[in-house]
Each structure stands twice: as C-alpha cells, then as structure tokens.
Design a protein around this motif. Structure first.
Motif, PDB file in Angstrom:
ATOM      1  N   ARG A 148       0.836  -1.291  -0.090  1.00 13.83           N
ATOM      2  CA  ARG A 148       0.185   0.017  -0.062  1.00 13.83           C
ATOM      3  C   ARG A 148       0.831   1.061  -0.058  1.00 13.83           C
ATOM      4  N   LEU A 149       0.683   2.093  -1.107  1.00 13.05           N
ATOM      5  CA  LEU A 149       1.574   3.254  -0.933  1.00 13.05           C
ATOM      6  C   LEU A 149       0.562   4.517  -1.065  1.00 13.05           C
ATOM      7  N   SER A 150       0.665   5.204  -0.025  1.00 14.98           N
ATOM      8  CA  SER A 150      -0.370   6.511   0.166  1.00 14.98           C
ATOM      9  C   SER A 150       0.140   7.567  -0.854  1.00 14.98           C
ATOM     10  N   GLY A 151      -0.399   8.685  -0.757  1.00 16.93           N
ATOM     11  CA  GLY A 151      -0.415   9.559  -1.789  1.00 16.93           C
ATOM     12  C   GLY A 151       0.812  10.734  -1.694  1.00 16.93           C
ATOM     13  N   VAL A 152       0.953  11.101  -3.025  1.00 26.07           N
ATOM     14  CA  VAL A 152       1.792  12.335  -3.081  1.00 26.07           C
ATOM     15  C   VAL A 152       3.263  11.836  -2.521  1.00 26.07           C
ATOM     16  N   THR A 163       6.058  -7.174   0.189  1.00 24.25           N
ATOM     17  CA  THR A 163       4.512  -7.479   0.388  1.00 24.25           C
ATOM     18  C   THR A 163       4.087  -6.842   1.652  1.00 24.25           C
ATOM     19  N   MET A 164       2.826  -6.592   1.671  1.00 24.03           N
ATOM     20  CA  MET A 164       2.025  -6.216   2.645  1.00 24.03           C
ATOM     21  C   MET A 164       2.713  -5.044   3.568  1.00 24.03           C
ATOM     22  N   SER A 165       3.641  -4.241   2.746  1.00 20.66           N
ATOM     23  CA  SER A 165       4.191  -3.191   3.526  1.00 20.66           C
ATOM     24  C   SER A 165       3.246  -2.029   3.486  1.00 20.66           C
ATOM     25  N   MET A 166       3.371  -0.912   4.150  1.00 26.48           N
ATOM     26  CA  MET A 166       2.468   0.309   4.203  1.00 26.48           C
ATOM     27  C   MET A 166       3.417   1.443   3.907  1.00 26.48           C
ATOM     28  N   ILE A 167       3.460   2.427   3.048  1.00 25.35           N
ATOM     29  CA  ILE A 167       4.187   3.734   2.911  1.00 25.35           C
ATOM     30  C   ILE A 167       3.234   4.834   3.222  1.00 25.35           C
ATOM     31  N   GLY A 168       3.564   5.673   4.165  1.00 29.95           N
ATOM     32  CA  GLY A 168       2.733   6.829   4.491  1.00 29.95           C
ATOM     33  C   GLY A 168       2.696   8.183   3.493  1.00 29.95           C
ATOM     34  N   PRO A 179       9.564  -6.165   3.734  1.00 29.39           N
ATOM     35  CA  PRO A 179       7.823  -6.575   3.734  1.00 29.39           C
ATOM     36  C   PRO A 179       7.340  -6.549   4.986  1.00 29.39           C
ATOM     37  N   TYR A 180       6.134  -6.255   5.304  1.00 28.94           N
ATOM     38  CA  TYR A 180       5.062  -6.110   6.422  1.00 28.94           C
ATOM     39  C   TYR A 180       5.636  -4.889   6.950  1.00 28.94           C
ATOM     40  N   MET A 181       6.392  -3.930   6.771  1.00 31.01           N
ATOM     41  CA  MET A 181       6.651  -2.950   7.653  1.00 31.01           C
ATOM     42  C   MET A 181       5.889  -1.535   7.327  1.00 31.01           C
ATOM     43  N   LEU A 182       5.652  -0.793   8.327  1.00 29.60           N
ATOM     44  CA  LEU A 182       5.179   0.497   8.005  1.00 29.60           C
ATOM     45  C   LEU A 182       6.211   1.668   7.916  1.00 29.60           C
ATOM     46  N   VAL A 183       6.301   2.285   6.825  1.00 28.93           N
ATOM     47  CA  VAL A 183       7.299   3.569   6.592  1.00 28.93           C
ATOM     48  C   VAL A 183       6.803   4.642   6.283  1.00 28.93           C
ATOM     49  N   GLU A 184       7.462   5.583   6.937  1.00 23.77           N
ATOM     50  CA  GLU A 184       6.888   7.069   6.895  1.00 23.77           C
ATOM     51  C   GLU A 184       7.901   8.161   7.065  1.00 23.77           C
ATOM     52  N   GLY A 185       7.967   9.084   6.560  1.00 24.54           N
ATOM     53  CA  GLY A 185       8.558  10.169   6.797  1.00 24.54           C
ATOM     54  C   GLY A 185       9.662  10.889   5.870  1.00 24.54           C
ATOM     55  N   ASN A 186      10.356  11.855   6.019  1.00 25.23           N
ATOM     56  CA  ASN A 186      11.638  12.111   5.191  1.00 25.23           C
ATOM     57  C   ASN A 186      12.612  12.959   5.924  1.00 25.23           C
ATOM     58  N   ASN A 194       3.200  -3.108   9.928  1.00 27.11           N
ATOM     59  CA  ASN A 194       2.081  -2.556   9.350  1.00 27.11           C
ATOM     60  C   ASN A 194       0.895  -3.531  10.079  1.00 27.11           C
ATOM     61  N   LEU A 195       0.597  -3.025  11.168  1.00 27.68           N
ATOM     62  CA  LEU A 195      -0.229  -3.811  12.076  1.00 27.68           C
ATOM     63  C   LEU A 195      -1.746  -3.971  11.359  1.00 27.68           C
ATOM     64  N   VAL A 196      -2.047  -2.725  11.060  1.00 27.87           N
ATOM     65  CA  VAL A 196      -3.325  -2.996  10.674  1.00 27.87           C
ATOM     66  C   VAL A 196      -3.779  -3.855   9.158  1.00 27.87           C
ATOM     67  N   GLY A 197      -2.740  -3.734   8.382  1.00 27.76           N
ATOM     68  CA  GLY A 197      -2.647  -4.488   7.159  1.00 27.76           C
ATOM     69  C   GLY A 197      -2.738  -6.172   7.625  1.00 27.76           C
ATOM     70  N   LEU A 198      -1.778  -6.151   8.359  1.00 24.08           N
ATOM     71  CA  LEU A 198      -1.334  -7.657   8.690  1.00 24.08           C
ATOM     72  C   LEU A 198      -2.547  -8.195   9.223  1.00 24.08           C
ATOM     73  N   LYS A 199      -3.265  -7.686  10.299  1.00 20.46           N
ATOM     74  CA  LYS A 199      -4.460  -8.084  10.919  1.00 20.46           C
ATOM     75  C   LYS A 199      -5.614  -8.589   9.984  1.00 20.46           C
TER      76      LYS A 199
END
Length: 270
Positions: A148-152, A163-168, A179-186, A194-199
């Motif tokens: 999952r890739l969020s906007g902009v 797989t099943m990672s999430m990018i803010g 895989p499976y991680m939530l990544v965000e920031g600059n 990525n707790l919500v996605g994994l659940k």
C-alpha cells in the motif's frame, strides 16, 4: 462492435480488441495493442503499442499507457507494457514502456492505481497493490503483492517494496522497504509493523506474533544487521518469516539501494 466503441474513437486497424471491449469518446488506440474481454477504455485514453491488456480492466479518462520510456538510453528498440486482469487504472495515470529490447513494464492483477500515478519504465507491480493519488515510480521499481502506497510520494529507481508493507503519504522512498513494515517520513524510517494490514490479511495469529518478534530483533535490538538476520532463524519457519529473511539478505547482497532503517537501537542501516 459498433454499440461498444464510440464513433469518435480512433483505433488502428492492426489493434486487436475482443468484441466485448468498450471504448469511450476520443480514445486513441495504436498499432500492436491487444485488449482482452470485458475491459473498459474511458474517454480520451491513449494506448500505444506494443501493449497487452488483460480481462476485466477499467481504464479511466485521460490515462496514457504504452508511451516510450522517459529514458535517454532508449533508442527505439521493441519493448512492452503488459497489464493483467481486473485492474482499476484511474484518471491521467501514465504507464511507460520498458527500456531494453524485449523488456516489459508489468502490472499484475487486481491493482488500483489512483489518479495521476506515474509508472516508469521496467517497473513491476505484482497483485493486489493499491497506489494512491499522485505517486511517481521511477524506472525499475518492483512492488510486491498487497503493498500500500499512500499519496503524493516518490520512489527512487531500482527500489524494491516488500509485500504487505505500508508507506505513509508524502514519504521519500530512496531505499528498499522491507515486507510487512510501515514506513513514513523524510528521511523515511520503519516506524512499526503494518499492524492494521497484517490483521486484515487473515494471517494466522502465530505467524503474526512471529513477525512481531522479528520486528523487535531487527529494529529494537543491539545486534548488527547480519546478526539480527541470523537471529530470525531461531523464531521458527513460517512462510512470512522466510520471505522477510530472503528479502533482507537479497537487498543487502544485490548492490541495489539498501534498506530503509528503523528508529530503534539498531542504527547500522542508517
């Protein structure tokens, strides 16, 4: 055919369209384009070949697919865009052909690319990926299934997203995303699993708990990277854990961009 293709659409005589394909007003479909059953091509869409589009796709107005790559190394060699089945490609998405004779930019099945997404040359997007509005993928980006890739946000060339990672949103992605991680920031950092996605994925509880232990070893221990990866072997042998280990080792050994680090004690990746 006459009831499914708008009279203002321009279709090359050598394009191959299944009889169930719908084509909207002022769409332009070029030579060497092949479109399979039940795909809907919206108004003002431009498709250039070589390009293959599978079954049940919806391509919304203004999308431009199959244009030559934005790459100065490209010298006109035959390359492809290959799109699978049941994808939603929203308004003004651009998907470029590959660089390198016989190579392809590839989109799998069941993906959602929201408005203004750009997919650069030689990208691979697997299955069930969601990419939000105004995301730009540079060349040779590989996105594994159900990411999952969020906007902009922008993704550097040759980056691999697990797989099943999430990018803010508005994150700078210049290295591989495990895989499976939530990544965000600059600069971007691994914030958590990525707790919500994994659940939501239906993953067995024991496998989920194993990934939580793996996360603590990788990002909240004093172990060096190689030691941490070796320590993962003590957690058992689940499919998810094995994929995570292979991904981490390949990222380190392949000479690509390296891995996005975490915020915890293990600073070796920074």
């Amino acid at each position: 055919m006459k009831t499914l293709i708008h009279p203002t659409a321009v279709i090359h005589p050598h394009a191959e369209l299944h009889p169930t394909v719908q084509v909207g007003a002022y769409a332009v479909i070029g030579d060497n384009v092949r479109i399979d059953a039940d795909t809907v091509i919206g108004a003002h869409v431009v498709l250039e070949g070589p390009c293959e589009i599978g079954v049940g796709n919806q391509i919304f107005p203004g999308a431009a697919i199959g244009m030559q790559p934005q790459d100065l190394k490209y010298v006109g060699e035959p390359t492809w865009v290959k799109i699978g089945d049941n994808n939603f490609i929203r308004e003004y998405v651009t998907i470029n052909r590959a660089t390198g004779r016989g190579e392809a930019t590839t989109i799998g099945n069941g993906n959602l690319l929201m408005a203004y997404v750009h997919v650069g040359h030689n990208c691979i997007i697997e299955d069930g990926v969601i990419i939000a509005n105004s995301v730009a993928l540079a060349g040779h980006v590989h996105i594994e299934s159900r990411a999952r890739l969020s906007g902009v946000l922008g993704v550097h060339q040759f980056v691999h997203i697990g797989t099943m990672s999430m990018i803010g949103g508005m994150t700078r992605i210049d290295r591989d995303v495990a895989p499976y991680m939530l990544v965000e920031g600059n600069p971007s950092r691994v914030r958590s699993l990525n707790l919500v996605g994994l659940k939501r994925s239906g993953m067995p509880t024991n496998n989920f708990q194993t990934l939580k232990k793996a996360f603590r070893i990788l990002y909240h221990s004093d172990l060096l990277f190689q030691q941490a990866v070796q320590e993962l072997e003590t957690l058992g042998n689940t499919e998810e854990l094995e994929h995570l280990r292979r991904f981490l080792l390949l990222s380190q050994m392949s000479g690509r961009r390296g891995l996005i680090p975490g915020k915890g004690k293990n600073k070796e990746l920074e």
